[in-house]
Design a protein around this motif. Structure first.
Motif, PDB file in Angstrom:
ATOM      1  N   LYS A   1       0.817  -1.214   0.000  1.00  0.00           N
ATOM      2  CA  LYS A   1       0.000   0.000   0.000  1.00  0.00           C
ATOM      3  C   LYS A   1       0.853   1.267   0.000  1.00  0.00           C
ATOM      4  O   LYS A   1       0.457   2.282  -0.559  1.00  0.00           O
ATOM      5  N   THR A   2       2.027   1.207   0.607  1.00  0.00           N
ATOM      6  CA  THR A   2       2.862   2.410   0.695  1.00  0.00           C
ATOM      7  C   THR A   2       3.212   2.957  -0.686  1.00  0.00           C
ATOM      8  O   THR A   2       2.978   4.133  -0.985  1.00  0.00           O
TER       9      THR A   2
ATOM     10  N   ASP B   1      -2.757   6.793   6.392  1.00  0.00           N
ATOM     11  CA  ASP B   1      -2.359   5.389   6.362  1.00  0.00           C
ATOM     12  C   ASP B   1      -2.733   4.764   7.701  1.00  0.00           C
ATOM     13  O   ASP B   1      -2.546   5.382   8.745  1.00  0.00           O
ATOM     14  N   GLU B   2      -3.245   3.538   7.681  1.00  0.00           N
ATOM     15  CA  GLU B   2      -3.748   2.888   8.899  1.00  0.00           C
ATOM     16  C   GLU B   2      -4.781   3.805   9.559  1.00  0.00           C
ATOM     17  O   GLU B   2      -4.745   4.059  10.778  1.00  0.00           O
TER      18      GLU B   2
ATOM     19  N   GLY C   1       1.503  -1.745  10.311  1.00  0.00           N
ATOM     20  CA  GLY C   1       2.287  -1.216   9.189  1.00  0.00           C
ATOM     21  C   GLY C   1       3.748  -1.610   9.127  1.00  0.00           C
ATOM     22  O   GLY C   1       4.361  -1.517   8.077  1.00  0.00           O
TER      23      GLY C   1
END
Ligand code: ADP
Ligand code: MG
Length: 446
Positions: free
Chosen positions: A51-52, A153-154, A307
């Motif tokens: 995803k990053t 993110d998260e 993550g």
């Protein structure tokens, strides 16, 4: 899909080649075109699926094609923990290696003045945890009036941590025309709808997997445990006997993490501890030691559950069971990343059985029950299971009223209330019931 087929800037292509990224992962292939179309996105895809780079590449490509040297911050990436922020910064730096794009890190625990300098240099990209970023906003050190990308993110973890109001405030003080994208492996959380309404603009959702989809590369096992001391022995046995390169052992409490780490070290396992209340430099040191291989076991609280991508983690031990299905998904998701295989072993005592079976149902799966011969405990699991897989209450009345008459042997044992009763009744429980108990049931999130 090959990265070379996507129209990415050659300097980014070069970095991808250097990183050995040739093929886009499914989430990258799905996100890149949509993100380049300037859509707000909420993206759910399993742990370790890349995803990053999925959120970095579209922005970096846009910046390469449209340099704006005088703009203030162009991309803001918010993450829940310091360790994750550092990791995202490192990945950003790898991808921007052959460009002039710059990234800065704003997290708690680091020198505030140094960060003021970072902000003055005005890097295109900022990776931040919400708390410290707000302090800088309060001191007018930031300028998000040119912001083009905001990444959460998260995002569900940031909600858990109570960062909801912070995220909303940061969004409200940044350019309204920005593109907002939200990422996690779990996005079913309460409060998510509200957050989305407040910070996003008609987002499109890309749901490549939900927590209920099986992660093909992670094998799940449980080990029954009598008590804490049995759990310690089991953990040490696993760390001594399993073949693994690196392992994370999760505990629910900081004190337990410390105690367990000391015990493990006593058995000559190279272990370190990580939790949120530790001194920041110590946190950094431990993460460095794990990355370099100086230690190969990290005993951690859930601060390490989100993550983190550490090469070589192929074993996750839940010394204490995760508190819910989503936390479980993220904990075990520290292994089985980028196509690698991993093993997750959860130690379950009697108080955790129902939690475990709820998580099984939530994940639509059944954990393999394993036993270690030389460490077999007294507790063999609930003597009777409900159809849900949870322990049936062990009221005597039920047994007596049951349509099936207890056998003479059973009656005798019931009367005598011997310690062995549990075991023998469990053996008598019709296996059909046991099986049905594990059958996936349609159910709302636990
Ligand atoms: P997620 O955020 O989905 O959990 P990450 O972005 O941390 O996953 O990526 C997981 C791992 O996969 C990282 O080690 C990353 O370097 C690697 N990775 C990401 N994309 C690719 C790719 N296209 N090809 C090979 N490896 C990749
Ligand atoms: Mg991630």
């Amino acid at each position: 899909m090959l990265f070379s087929e996507l129209s990415l800037h050659e300097r980014l292509q070069k970095a991808l080649t250097e990183m050995n990224f040739t093929e886009a992962t499914p989430v990258q292939a799905a996100v890149l075109p949509k993100a380049m179309d300037k859509k707000d996105l909420m993206v759910c895809s399993e742990t370790g699926s890349g995803k990053t780079a999925a959120f970095l590449l579209p922005a970096l490509n846009h910046f390469q094609d449209n340099p704006m040297p005088n703009a203030s911050t162009r991309m803001l990436i918010l993450v829940p923990t310091r360790e994750l922020a550092r990791q995202v910064l490192v990945e950003t730096e790898k991808l921007t290696r052959f460009t002039y794009l710059k990234a800065g890190l704003i997290t708690g625990g680091e020198d505030f003045r140094h960060q003021v300098n970072t902000l003055r240099k005005n890097p295109e990209i900022l990776v931040a945890t919400p708390g410290r970023l707000l302090e800088h906003m309060d001191n007018s050190n930031t300028d998000f009036s040119d912001l083009e990308y905001m990444i959460l993110d998260e995002a569900d973890r940031m909600l858990d941590f109570g960062f909801s109001a912070d995220m909303v405030r940061i969004a409200s003080e940044s350019r309204p025309e920005r593109q907002t994208m939200l990422f996690s492996a779990t996005l079913q959380q309460k409060g998510m709808v509200e957050l989305i309404k407040l910070v996003m603009n008609e987002p499109e959702s890309i749901m490549l997997s939900s927590a209920r989809d099986k992660h093909e590369n992670i094998h799940h096992q449980i080990l029954l445990a009598d008590d804490i001391s049995h759990k310690e022995k089991l953990t040490i046995w696993l760390l001594k006997n399993e073949t693994f390169e690196k392992a994370i052992v999760f505990s629910n409490k900081r004190v337990n993490a410390h105690q367990l780490c000391n015990k493990i070290r006593y058995h000559k396992v190279r272990a370190g501890v990580l939790h949120g209340e530790m001194d920041h430099s110590e946190r950094k040191r431990v993460m460095g030691m794990l990355a370099s291989g100086q230690i190969n076991v990290l005993v951690a609280t859930d601060v390490a559950a989100r993550g983190l991508d550490i090469k070589g983690i192929d074993l996750v031990v839940n010394y204490e069971m995760a508190r819910n299905g989503d936390d479980y998904v993220h904990r075990v998701g520290r292994t089985g990343r980028a196509g690698e295989k991993g093993l997750a072993v959860s130690l379950i005592d009697h108080s955790e059985w129902n939690l475990m079976s709820g998580i099984e149902r939530y994940l639509n799966t059944r954990f393999e029950k394993r036993a270690i011969k030389e460490l077999r405990g007294n507790w063999k699991g609930p003597k009777k299971l409900k159809a849900s897989g949870k322990a049936a209450s062990s009221k005597k009345k039920k047994l007596a009223d049951g349509s099936k008459k207890p056998t003479g042997k059973q009656r005798l044992k019931t009367k005598k209330k011997t310690g062995k009763r549990r075991e023998s009744v469990q053996q008598q429980a019709p296996s059909k019931t046991v099986d049905a108990g594990f059958e996936p049931m349609k159910r709302k999130k636990d």
